[in-house]
Design an enzyme around this catalytic site. Sequence first.
Site, PDB file in Angstrom:
ATOM      1  N   ASN A 141      12.014  21.641   9.675  1.00 22.32           N
ATOM      2  CA  ASN A 141      10.741  21.746  10.383  1.00 22.32           C
ATOM      3  C   ASN A 141      10.732  23.024  11.199  1.00 22.32           C
ATOM      4  O   ASN A 141      11.711  23.791  11.191  1.00 22.32           O
ATOM      5  CB  ASN A 141      10.493  20.504  11.242  1.00 22.32           C
ATOM      6  CG  ASN A 141      11.602  20.269  12.247  1.00 22.32           C
ATOM      7  OD1 ASN A 141      11.876  21.109  13.098  1.00 22.32           O
ATOM      8  ND2 ASN A 141      12.272  19.119  12.144  1.00 22.32           N
ATOM      9  N   LYS A 182       4.678   5.327  20.640  1.00 23.60           N
ATOM     10  CA  LYS A 182       6.065   5.663  20.318  1.00 23.60           C
ATOM     11  C   LYS A 182       7.003   5.202  21.420  1.00 23.60           C
ATOM     12  O   LYS A 182       8.080   4.657  21.138  1.00 23.60           O
ATOM     13  CB  LYS A 182       6.208   7.178  20.118  1.00 23.60           C
ATOM     14  CG  LYS A 182       7.624   7.618  19.789  1.00 23.60           C
ATOM     15  CD  LYS A 182       7.697   9.110  19.492  1.00 23.60           C
ATOM     16  CE  LYS A 182       9.131   9.531  19.166  1.00 23.60           C
ATOM     17  NZ  LYS A 182       9.234  10.970  18.804  1.00 23.60           N
TER      18      LYS A 182
END
Length: 398
Positions: free
Chosen positions: A208, A337
Amino acid sequence: MLASKRILLIIGGGIAAYKSLELIRRLQDRGASVTPVLTRAGEEFVTPLSVSGLAGQKLYRDLFDLGDEAEMGHIQLSRSADLIVVAPATADLMGKMAAGLADDLASTLLLATDTPVLIAPAMNVRMWQHAATRRNHAQLLSDGIRCVGPNDGSMACGEFGPGRMAEPMEIIAAIEKALADGPLKGKRILVTSGPTHEPIDPVRYIANRSSGAQGTAVARALAGLGAEVVFVTGPAEVPPPQGVKVVRVETALQMAEAVQSALPVDAGVFAAAVADWRMAQASDRKLKKSRDGLPVLEFAENPDILAAVSQMTEGRPELVVGFAAETNDVLANATAKRARKACDWIVANDVSPETGIMGGSENAVVLIRGDGVETWPRMGKDAVAQQLAQRIAAALAK
């Protein structure tokens, strides 16, 4: 973290003295004030005007300056700083310090002080390796003098080896560590940072865009407040901070193992951008184009490092901080989350391409805790890190 700190910088006579000019600027960037002392030998390499101009302070050169000595100026000067830094520390200066000699302003200041002292040695490789220098160095360490460097490298004399003065940012890190008698002293904190690389074959991998800059800044800020930091980093673009224990990894599985090995800790800050998936079976040879069509890549889920630590039944850190990089519905996704992972805090940010945050020098975050949400303005990643470190220190002090 060096805001309002007073540094007395003694510049010895060596070619590395030019680095002292950048060191002054770097210290000032961090809010420190620098009072310079230039030895006669140092004047052969940098000018008094350049040193005093950069420092914005009076430059001290002579022991017998009558205006100052009428009030025992050298005694006051030696004790008014938070730290005395000698950079470069030449073989001559180190010898004087070890023997307790005081025949000029610099050596007199060093003998008269009760302030902590940090030296950055710089000299020819043969001088550094000489038995006399080794004895002097050992004596200084025994006397409680801190030391940064020297490094291996090319010398102005054309030789190569140990003796090259540490770079200004290395000295800054050593200064921060020397002054890190802060609110996190005695606390051990784990920080993860950077991306992970998940191999497809020997030459390709899944990754990433994380640079590791924010995690590195957080580790540096925590160390600056006195914490013992274990820094577990993937293959990041930015170098790791000085003054912390660095554990380098490549994959999510390696990072999970390194995190478990670092426990127990008082707090964990999970800033790494860990890949969610890896290849179920990475190829041991480079995949080739084929007339049979595209290769089929089978994925497996990586371990959830943040959830694993947050949900520990024994030995859980007192504070677990996760990061959430989102591209949409930042607050809602990050709040969900936090609940799903069972961590204490989530630091959330918008990493949509138009923000320039992923891989950039700035960040704009939302700190989500059980007792509320804080929205911070966009600022440099170092400033974000310092603000987060202060919040962590306050939480661990309760």
